[in-house]
Design a protein around this motif. Structure first.
Motif: not given
Ligand code: C5P
Length: 229
Positions: A85-106
């Motif tokens: 279970i990672v429901t809360n873990e992925i809500r951290s700002e660290k994961c949000g910022i990481g998500a936005s970085r990986v999301a920029a890759l085609p």
């Protein structure tokens, strides 16, 4: 896509970080008995899986492979990554910022396309993210672009984090939100932008119930309109 799948209605709700998309999309899905896709969670999961596996957040090839192989399950309000279970873990700002970085890759976005489309199941789907109406479900029956001022969004994120017992600073959150908006809007592939046929809804002074009602009204108008064709 088969004719059968294209007949399954989709409501696409896109908008910037913390605009309230998640809550609104879940409520709208609940009211209609539709399925719900939180596409941002998939990008957050890739960022988390990459950190766990020691993959750099700019290693496009390895990240795309991770995205393809990601073992994810959404069940009973929880999100599982490889059985954990990672429901809360992925809500951290660290994961949000990481998500936005990986999301920029085609290649990462391409790897997630079919996975997202697989959520289109009878009787319908409410999908929220950044490119639901522009790319993933470009034939959605209703497209909503939900905005709110950066200050209101930072406050909302602050409350969400506090409720989860996560420490936060509102000024830092505001700066991070602006940075994330900038990166999501400026990227070359599937940038955050309103689809030409999307309805814009500024939720700044509105309550959740009012926004949900507006989206449902729009959807019902569309559905009634297509029945009369
Ligand atoms: O919506 P959420 O804040 O959880 O999304 C995290 C990040 O994932 C966003 O900042 C954005 O960069 C990315 N994302 C995306 N396309 C989507 C959903 C999220 O690029 N459809």
């Amino acid at each position: 896509m088969s004719a059968k799948t294209s007949a399954i209605p989709v409501i696409a709700i896109d908008g910037p970080s913390a605009s309230g998309k998640g809550t609104i999309a879940e409520r709208v899905a609940g009211a209609l008995g539709f399925h719900y896709l939180d596409s941002g969670a998939l990008y957050r999961l890739i960022a988390l899986a990459a950190t766990q596996a020691g993959v750099a957040l700019d290693d496009e090839g390895s990240l795309a492979r991770l995205a393809e192989e990601l073992e994810v399950r959404f069940s009973g309000g929880e999100i599982y990554l490889s059985g954990q279970i990672v429901t809360n873990e992925i809500r951290s700002e660290k994961c949000g910022i990481g998500a936005s970085r990986v999301a920029a890759l085609p290649a990462v976005r391409a790897a997630l396309l079919e996975r997202q489309r697989a959520f289109r199941i009878f009787p319908g789907l409410v999908a929220e993210g950044r490119d639901m109406g522009t790319v993933v479900f470009s034939d959605a029956k209703l497209k909503v672009f939900l905005t709110a001022s950066a200050e209101v969004r930072a406050e909302r994120r602050y409350k969400q984090l506090k409720e989860k017992g996560i420490d936060a600073n509102i000024r830092t959150l505001l700066l991070e939100l602006r940075e994330r908006d900038e990166r999501d809007s400026a990227r070359s592939v599937a940038p955050l932008q309103k689809a030409a046929d999307a309805r814009e809804l500024d939720g700044t002074g509105l309550g959740i119930e009012e926004i949900v009602r507006q989206v449902l009204d729009w959807y019902r108008q569309k559905a009634a309109g297509s029945r009369h064709l």
